[in-house]
Write a protein that holds these residues in place. Structure first.
Motif, PDB file in Angstrom:
ATOM      1  N   HIS A   1       5.432   6.451  -3.468  1.00 44.53           N
ATOM      2  CA  HIS A   1       4.043   6.671  -4.083  1.00 44.53           C
ATOM      3  C   HIS A   1       2.943   5.737  -3.457  1.00 44.53           C
ATOM      4  N   SER A   2       1.941   6.364  -3.216  1.00 47.46           N
ATOM      5  CA  SER A   2       0.760   5.261  -3.343  1.00 47.46           C
ATOM      6  C   SER A   2       0.349   4.789  -4.702  1.00 47.46           C
ATOM      7  N   GLY A   3       0.599   3.821  -5.132  1.00 49.69           N
ATOM      8  CA  GLY A   3      -0.075   3.536  -6.304  1.00 49.69           C
ATOM      9  C   GLY A   3      -1.426   3.459  -6.604  1.00 49.69           C
ATOM     10  N   THR A   4      -2.044   3.276  -5.488  1.00 52.58           N
ATOM     11  CA  THR A   4      -3.607   3.147  -5.277  1.00 52.58           C
ATOM     12  C   THR A   4      -4.296   4.502  -5.980  1.00 52.58           C
ATOM     13  N   LYS A   5      -3.341   5.630  -6.245  1.00 46.42           N
ATOM     14  CA  LYS A   5      -4.221   6.864  -6.622  1.00 46.42           C
ATOM     15  C   LYS A   5      -3.833   6.931  -8.212  1.00 46.42           C
ATOM     16  N   TYR A   6      -3.045   7.884  -8.794  1.00 49.57           N
ATOM     17  CA  TYR A   6      -3.027   7.970 -10.289  1.00 49.57           C
ATOM     18  C   TYR A   6      -2.227   6.804 -10.813  1.00 49.57           C
TER      19      TYR A   6
ATOM     20  N   VAL B   1      10.500  12.218  -0.513  1.00 54.11           N
ATOM     21  CA  VAL B   1       9.430  12.694  -0.953  1.00 54.11           C
ATOM     22  C   VAL B   1       8.078  11.995  -1.400  1.00 54.11           C
ATOM     23  N   ASP B   2       7.074  12.227  -0.875  1.00 54.45           N
ATOM     24  CA  ASP B   2       5.892  11.415  -1.147  1.00 54.45           C
ATOM     25  C   ASP B   2       5.206  12.255  -2.399  1.00 54.45           C
ATOM     26  N   ASN B   3       5.365  11.544  -3.634  1.00 49.95           N
ATOM     27  CA  ASN B   3       5.130  12.133  -5.014  1.00 49.95           C
ATOM     28  C   ASN B   3       3.745  11.504  -5.570  1.00 49.95           C
TER      29      ASN B   3
ATOM     30  N   SER C   1       1.047  -1.274  -0.102  1.00 49.69           N
ATOM     31  CA  SER C   1      -0.042  -0.197   0.136  1.00 49.69           C
ATOM     32  C   SER C   1       0.930   1.220   0.112  1.00 49.69           C
ATOM     33  N   GLY C   2       0.218   2.377  -0.208  1.00 47.71           N
ATOM     34  CA  GLY C   2       0.941   3.562  -0.418  1.00 47.71           C
ATOM     35  C   GLY C   2       1.527   3.912   1.199  1.00 47.71           C
ATOM     36  N   MET C   3       0.874   3.235   2.402  1.00 46.60           N
ATOM     37  CA  MET C   3       1.059   3.590   3.641  1.00 46.60           C
ATOM     38  C   MET C   3       2.330   2.710   4.119  1.00 46.60           C
ATOM     39  N   SER C   4       2.260   1.421   3.458  1.00 46.71           N
ATOM     40  CA  SER C   4       3.599   0.504   3.843  1.00 46.71           C
ATOM     41  C   SER C   4       4.827   1.273   3.081  1.00 46.71           C
TER      42      SER C   4
HETATM   43  C1  PLP Z   1      -3.272   7.666  -0.458  1.00 46.74           C
HETATM   44  C2  PLP Z   1      -2.241   8.340   0.065  1.00 46.74           C
HETATM   45  C3  PLP Z   1      -1.320   7.747   0.700  1.00 46.74           C
HETATM   46  C4  PLP Z   1      -1.649   6.260   1.205  1.00 46.74           C
HETATM   47  O1  PLP Z   1      -1.773   5.468   0.259  1.00 46.74           O
HETATM   48  P1  PLP Z   1      -2.459   4.032   0.440  1.00 46.74           P
HETATM   49  O2  PLP Z   1      -2.282   3.389  -0.659  1.00 46.74           O
HETATM   50  O3  PLP Z   1      -4.008   4.553   0.754  1.00 46.74           O
HETATM   51  O4  PLP Z   1      -2.059   3.359   1.588  1.00 46.74           O
HETATM   52  C5  PLP Z   1       0.001   8.412   1.132  1.00 46.74           C
HETATM   53  N1  PLP Z   1       0.433   9.494   0.731  1.00 46.74           N
HETATM   54  C6  PLP Z   1      -0.431  10.393   0.021  1.00 46.74           C
HETATM   55  C7  PLP Z   1      -0.208  11.504  -0.233  1.00 46.74           C
HETATM   56  C8  PLP Z   1      -1.569   9.852  -0.275  1.00 46.74           C
HETATM   57  O5  PLP Z   1      -2.607  10.486  -1.115  1.00 46.74           O
END
Ligand code: PLP
Length: 394
Positions: free
Chosen positions: A205-210, A183-185, A86-89
């Protein structure tokens, strides 16, 4: 030509693929296997001793994960990387894999909610401390660096107030004090912003998003300097935040269309922002590529396009904000962003409702602030939906 000679984002995002099998498949198969077999005792020994490359067990590596990671490394300009569940991991592993008790992190205020929870609720148990630095007051950052500071962690643009941090300035600051810059990009993706160009050591990155962009998977990735990734890989291999091969396959496929999706997300967001600026019901519109954004020049310098997120303040405070959301018919009312479907959220009554009004003001969240993640529907329909909801919520 061979694709490896290309410097172009689109070609790399499409042509980097896991090696074909004897079946000569065009689309890479999904390697749904927990482990890999050894030819003999000697090969097993050499694989475990890291003397030869190869897969042993999917918690360590898998062809689908490796393909996804290789692509992100190429697109971000990174030496090495690992995929996470996940992005959080990705956030947690990039911090916990490196920091130790007694270390201090300098963090840009208004980071993602769960990142805030790690810093305030979980890390204190391990003796890792942090300080929030204000994005609007960069002149204070240097004085917040302490003897035990080891890392700077930022998100730019910030969520949902879309403040930017000058990455060039930040890269120089972290170099001067020999700090790891992380950096969280996730809001930009490597198509819009490549922090490594400015001396960033780790990009997550959270791959979950874009990256997925279609609301199907949870996933993440960490890329950066080889020696840091090595430490993080050791931590991840033994603590187990690995990405499933299925999700790695989806994410890698999705990267093939990332460039055209980001172009359209950014185009729709800009058009929507321009429309909102003409509306009397709207007190303020925030979008990095609007000339009215206080950091417009910086946005043009470090971002290729403005991205898919638009924030605006509807006149009438918290009640009007909620009424506006309830007046929407087409947009999705959900806790995600970066999807093909346009998503609207009202942070003051949802994601940031636990903050006091003063705390919300510190991170730039007005009671009437609405965040729109512009999707890929036709822009005329996106604008029409907003126009109608503004009228209905009066
Ligand atoms: C959503 C998000 C995360 C966490 O990602 P998950 O895939 O939901 O665990 C971390 N950073 C940013 C900026 C996000 O938008």
């Amino acid at each position: 030509m061979n694709y490896s000679e290309s410097e172009n984002f689109e070609t790399k995002a499409i042509r980097i693929q896991a090696e074909k099998t004897h079946n000569r498949e065009h689309s890479v198969p999904i390697y749904m296997t927990s482990s890999f077999t050894f030819d003999d005792a000697e090969q097993a020994r050499a694989l475990f001793a890291d003397e030869i490359p190869g897969n042993i067990y999917t918690r360590f590596s898998n062809p689908n994960n490796s393909e996804f990671v290789q692509k992100v490394c190429e697109l971000e300009g990174a030496e090495d990387g690992i995929a996470t569940a996940s992005g959080m991991s990705a956030v947690y592993t990039s911090l916990a894999g490196i920091l130790k008790s007694g270390d201090h992190i300098l963090v840009s205020r208004s980071v993602f909610g769960s990142t805030h929870q790690i810093l305030t609720q979980i890390f204190p148990r391990f003796g890792i401390e942090f300080t929030y630095a204000d994005i609007a007051k960069l002149e204070t950052w240097e004085s917040l660096i302490k003897k035990n500071t080891r890392m700077i962690f930022v998100e730019t643009p910030s969520n949902p107030s879309l403040d930017l941090i000058d990455l060039d300035w930040l890269g120089k600051l972290s170099k001067k004090y020999n700090l790891i810059l992380n950096v969280d990009n996730c809001f930009c993706t490597p198509y819009l912003q490549q922090p490594i160009k400015y001396g960033t050591d780790l990009v997550i990155h959270s791959g979950t998003k874009y990256m997925d962009g279609q609301g199907r998977v949870i996933g993440g990735v960490i890329v950066g300097k080889k020696e840091l990734i090595q430490e993080i890989r050791f931590f991840a291999r033994h603590t187990g935040p690995s990405l499933s091969p299925m999700n790695a396959w989806i994410l890698s496929k999705s990267l093939e269309t990332l460039s055209i999706r980001m172009e359209r997300h950014s185009h729709n967001a800009l058009k929507l922002a321009e429309f909102l600026e003409t509306q009397d019901d709207v007190a303020k519109v925030i979008y990095p590529f609007l000339p009215s954004h206080p950091q417009y020049e910086l946005a043009r310098r470090q971002m290729k396009l403005g991205g898919g997120i638009v924030s605006f303040i509807v006149k009438g405070g918290i009640d009007r904000g909620r009424k506006f959301l309830n007046s929407l018919e087409m947009f999705s009312h959900t806790a995600n962003l970066g999807d093909t479907r346009t998503i609207a959220t009202h942070p003051a009554s949802t994601t940031h409702s636990k903050l006091s009004e003063i705390e919300r003001a510190l991170v730039g969240i007005d009671a009437g602030l609405i965040r729109i993640s512009a999707g890929l529907e036709h822009i005329d329909d996106i604008i029409r939906e907003v126009k109608e909801a503004l009228i209905k919520s009066r």
